[in-house]
Design a protein around this motif. Structure first.
Motif, PDB file in Angstrom:
ATOM      1  N   LEU A 233      29.246  -4.116   7.722  1.00 31.55           N
ATOM      2  CA  LEU A 233      28.067  -4.757   8.281  1.00 31.55           C
ATOM      3  C   LEU A 233      26.843  -4.440   7.428  1.00 31.55           C
ATOM      4  O   LEU A 233      26.793  -3.420   6.745  1.00 31.55           O
ATOM      5  N   GLU A 234      25.869  -5.335   7.499  1.00 30.15           N
ATOM      6  CA  GLU A 234      24.691  -5.170   6.652  1.00 30.15           C
ATOM      7  C   GLU A 234      23.576  -4.362   7.296  1.00 30.15           C
ATOM      8  O   GLU A 234      22.691  -3.857   6.585  1.00 30.15           O
ATOM      9  N   GLY A 235      23.563  -4.267   8.628  1.00 25.78           N
ATOM     10  CA  GLY A 235      22.427  -3.573   9.216  1.00 25.78           C
ATOM     11  C   GLY A 235      22.548  -3.319  10.698  1.00 25.78           C
ATOM     12  O   GLY A 235      23.525  -3.666  11.351  1.00 25.78           O
ATOM     13  N   LEU A 236      21.491  -2.677  11.224  1.00 28.22           N
ATOM     14  CA  LEU A 236      21.376  -2.346  12.636  1.00 28.22           C
ATOM     15  C   LEU A 236      20.028  -2.810  13.161  1.00 28.22           C
ATOM     16  O   LEU A 236      18.999  -2.667  12.478  1.00 28.22           O
ATOM     17  N   VAL A 237      20.031  -3.359  14.360  1.00 27.66           N
ATOM     18  CA  VAL A 237      18.795  -3.659  15.084  1.00 27.66           C
ATOM     19  C   VAL A 237      18.642  -2.572  16.138  1.00 27.66           C
ATOM     20  O   VAL A 237      19.486  -2.424  17.023  1.00 27.66           O
ATOM     21  N   ALA A 238      17.585  -1.794  16.029  1.00 32.57           N
ATOM     22  CA  ALA A 238      17.394  -0.631  16.899  1.00 32.57           C
ATOM     23  C   ALA A 238      15.955  -0.658  17.445  1.00 32.57           C
ATOM     24  O   ALA A 238      15.015  -0.546  16.660  1.00 32.57           O
ATOM     25  N   VAL A 239      15.804  -0.890  18.756  1.00 27.34           N
ATOM     26  CA  VAL A 239      16.787  -0.730  19.803  1.00 27.34           C
ATOM     27  C   VAL A 239      16.666  -1.865  20.817  1.00 27.34           C
ATOM     28  O   VAL A 239      15.686  -2.602  20.836  1.00 27.34           O
ATOM     29  N   ASN A 240      17.678  -1.918  21.714  1.00 26.50           N
ATOM     30  CA  ASN A 240      17.629  -2.812  22.860  1.00 26.50           C
ATOM     31  C   ASN A 240      16.771  -2.173  23.957  1.00 26.50           C
ATOM     32  O   ASN A 240      16.165  -1.116  23.757  1.00 26.50           O
ATOM     33  N   THR A 241      16.730  -2.795  25.125  1.00 25.22           N
ATOM     34  CA  THR A 241      15.976  -2.228  26.245  1.00 25.22           C
ATOM     35  C   THR A 241      16.692  -1.000  26.805  1.00 25.22           C
ATOM     36  O   THR A 241      17.871  -0.771  26.549  1.00 25.22           O
ATOM     37  N   THR A 242      15.957  -0.216  27.588  1.00 28.02           N
ATOM     38  CA  THR A 242      16.496   1.045  28.107  1.00 28.02           C
ATOM     39  C   THR A 242      16.644   1.009  29.622  1.00 28.02           C
ATOM     40  O   THR A 242      15.900   0.314  30.324  1.00 28.02           O
ATOM     41  N   LEU A 243      17.593   1.792  30.118  1.00 32.42           N
ATOM     42  CA  LEU A 243      17.767   1.980  31.557  1.00 32.42           C
ATOM     43  C   LEU A 243      16.942   3.147  32.080  1.00 32.42           C
ATOM     44  O   LEU A 243      16.839   3.340  33.292  1.00 32.42           O
ATOM     45  N   GLU A 244      16.364   3.929  31.180  1.00 38.75           N
ATOM     46  CA  GLU A 244      15.532   5.055  31.602  1.00 38.75           C
ATOM     47  C   GLU A 244      14.185   4.555  32.132  1.00 38.75           C
ATOM     48  O   GLU A 244      13.766   3.431  31.830  1.00 38.75           O
TER      49      GLU A 244
END
Length: 347
Positions: A233-244
């Motif tokens: 894979l070429e990359g990461l999208v950081a971050v999604n929404t949180t449950l905290e």
């Protein structure tokens, strides 16, 4: 107009905004003339990433324009790119309303939308029409599975959506981290993710990225990174929404769903710092971006691109212009002539 939207139910305001921007997107000269005033065109802001050229590093995050209704408007407002979706192979309604909440006291949103979208095939047709216009505007496509598809068949859904949309996206993001589709985050776990990536990576030569949750342990995140590298894979999208729910003041704070906006900023930065030591993966940072200082901090931490959603909701339509003008001032103050000077090359 922006204040009037805050008098409406959040989802009604979102829908009204998209209707207006969708109409504007189709208006040719009425789009391009204001774009000359709104867009910040400066070669110092250009970014080379994922084998693509971005006019600037500020992008629209997935979730704002799920069905690719207003791509021309996002370009005209000054974004460097947009990510549409999350898209599933079949259309689906998503979760029951109400499912979107403004936490004004916290400059935040909570959503439990549930991948409501018109389906991959309809959005593929919209992307084809947008491509016909010839605007130099990179578009990412965020992919998910339908709610009623069992986890053991999730890869089939991602593959079907990818096949329908593959000719029209510049890059693709596998969303395995939304908290609003039951069981979806299980796909971040080793065996599930290994199988998913083994099937999806060969399906396109275009850049493929993974969107990760902010709630993963460092050990789990490291395992995700290793599997992304294993499968190319070429990359990461950081971050999604949180449950905290970190110290919220709003009366809506107890609503179920994913939290975004200012309260997510600290965690988004922690994850970015953790990932900044990773070689060979392009990092796209999202979560709690409210101004040029936030973008500058993330670029200096190693993100090549930065996305915004909640910051735009609170910042209004001139948000991209303000951010990019401010970013240029920050670059000048530190003697940075081009953004590429900030990062080491990606191996």
């Amino acid at each position: 107009m922006h204040r009037l939207l805050f008098a409406l139910d959040p989802e009604e305001a979102h829908e009204l905004t998209l209707r207006v921007l969708s109409l504007w997107s189709e208006r040719g000269p009425l789009l391009e003339v204001p774009a000359r005033l709104l867009r910040v065109e400066d070669p110092r802001l250009q970014v080379e990433a994922l084998g693509l050229r971005f006019p600037n590093p500020l992008g629209l995050a997935a979730g704002m324009d799920k069905d690719a209704r207003a791509l021309g408007a996002w370009w005209a407002l000054g974004f460097g790119f947009a990510e549409v979706g999350t898209l599933t192979p079949r259309p689906q309604e998503g979760n029951p309303r109400p499912r979107l909440f403004r936490l004004v006291e916290d400059r935040a949103l909570i959503n439990r939308m549930g991948f409501n979208n018109r389906g991959a095939e309809e959005v593929a047709r919209r992307l084809w029409r947008f491509r016909e216009r010839g605007l130099a505007f990179p578009v990412g496509v965020n992919l998910g599975k339908n709610r009623d598809t069992p986890l053991e068949r999730a890869a089939e859904d991602y593959l079907r959506a990818l096949q329908a949309l593959e000719p029209y996206g510049d890059y693709f993001v596998l969303n395995v981290s939304s908290p609003n589709t039951p069981g979806l985050r299980t796909l971040q776990e080793g065996p599930f993710l290994d199988e998913l990536l083994s099937q999806l990576r060969p399906a396109t030569p275009k850049p493929l990225l993974l969107k990760v949750a902010p709630d993963l342990s460092w050990e789990a995140l490291d395992q995700v990174v290793e599997l992304c590298r294993k499968h190319g894979l070429e990359g990461l999208v950081a971050v999604n929404t949180t449950l905290e729910r970190p110290g919220l003041q709003s009366p809506w704070a107890r609503e179920a769903g994913g939290l975004s906006g200012r309260p997510l900023k600290g965690k988004a930065l922690e994850v970015l710092r953790h990932l900044s030591r990773v070689e060979g993966l392009t990092l796209v940072s999202v979560g709690g971006v409210e101004g040029p200082e936030d973008v500058w901090e993330r670029l200096k931490l190693g993100a090549r691109l930065v996305q915004v959603y909640t910051g735009l909701v609170y910042g209004g339509p001139l948000f991209p212009r303000r951010v990019l003008k401010g970013l240029l001032k920050l670059m000048e103050a530190e003697g940075v002539r081009r953004l590429e000077e900030v990062w080491p090359p990606i191996p």
